[in-house]
Design an enzyme around this catalytic site. Sequence first.
Site, mmCIF file in Angstrom:
data_model
loop_
_atom_site.group_PDB
_atom_site.id
_atom_site.type_symbol
_atom_site.label_atom_id
_atom_site.label_comp_id
_atom_site.label_asym_id
_atom_site.label_seq_id
_atom_site.Cartn_x
_atom_site.Cartn_y
_atom_site.Cartn_z
ATOM 1 C CB CYS A 141 -5.200 -14.200 -35.795
ATOM 2 S SG CYS A 141 -6.408 -13.629 -37.006
ATOM 3 C CB CYS A 143 -2.445 -11.624 -32.292
ATOM 4 S SG CYS A 143 -1.418 -10.819 -33.542
ATOM 5 C CB CYS A 176 -9.698 -7.073 -34.235
ATOM 6 S SG CYS A 176 -11.457 -7.112 -34.610
ATOM 7 C CB CYS A 187 -2.026 -7.459 -39.041
ATOM 8 S SG CYS A 187 -2.250 -9.180 -39.543
ATOM 9 C CB CYS A 188 -6.678 -5.956 -36.990
ATOM 10 S SG CYS A 188 -6.177 -7.090 -35.679
#
Length: 249
Positions: free
Chosen positions: A212, A215, A238, A127-128
């Site tokens: 975010c 998280c 990240c 995702c990062c």
Amino acid sequence: MRAIDRLDPSPRFTESDAIDLNRQYRAMETEEMLQALLEDGKAGRIALVSSFGAESAVLLHLVAQVDPGFPVLFLETGKHFPETLAYRDLLIERLGLTNLVNLHPDPEEIAARDETGLRWSYDPDGCCELRKVRPLARALAGFDATLTGRKAFQSATRANLPRFEIDSSDAAGRLKINPLIDWDAERIQAYFEQHDLPRHPLVERGFPSIGCEPCTHKVAPGEDPRSGRWKGWDKVECGIHKPGEEPFL
């Protein structure tokens, strides 16, 4: 015969350059160092990468005093707390910064690899990568160095970082500059009070480090300020910054 333009593939800076810069600017106060970097051009084209998080106002204020038109890059991941986006807008207006650049993930990559928007729940690294690392890499193609807000007291993986280091995310040899690396929590707090800087609204609710929304969790008193990031995962950064990056002495 027409001359053919050739791109220079060599790194912008080397580890030796980082060592020299650390020595050259070692005795300077943060404000003096930032002014000198912009005036002497030794770090080339610089951008500030800001999360508009718990302590971001300090470096943003310092930069605004030197050059309000300094490029400020913000990764608009689509997963931020609404409070962070409102805080970003407040700081930009309050500090008079005129060159905010919001970086978005590629819509086609998101559609192909995170159609549900839930990749953070089972693959936070992926995702990062989609929402932070790749958009920033594209934006940094036009810069030689970045300013970060990292500080040694924030976590064990940042305890020994120098002011100047080489960005290890690719082979471009960009500089990563950490102007606040030797600032402690008391100095940060004093700067907020001295300049009447607004606080991120989530700080008083138990979020000393803010990323975010999915998280980021609250942190108990006495815990590592970044322990609420990616809670339950073996992950501390990240991907923009690498854990345990070694200093150049």
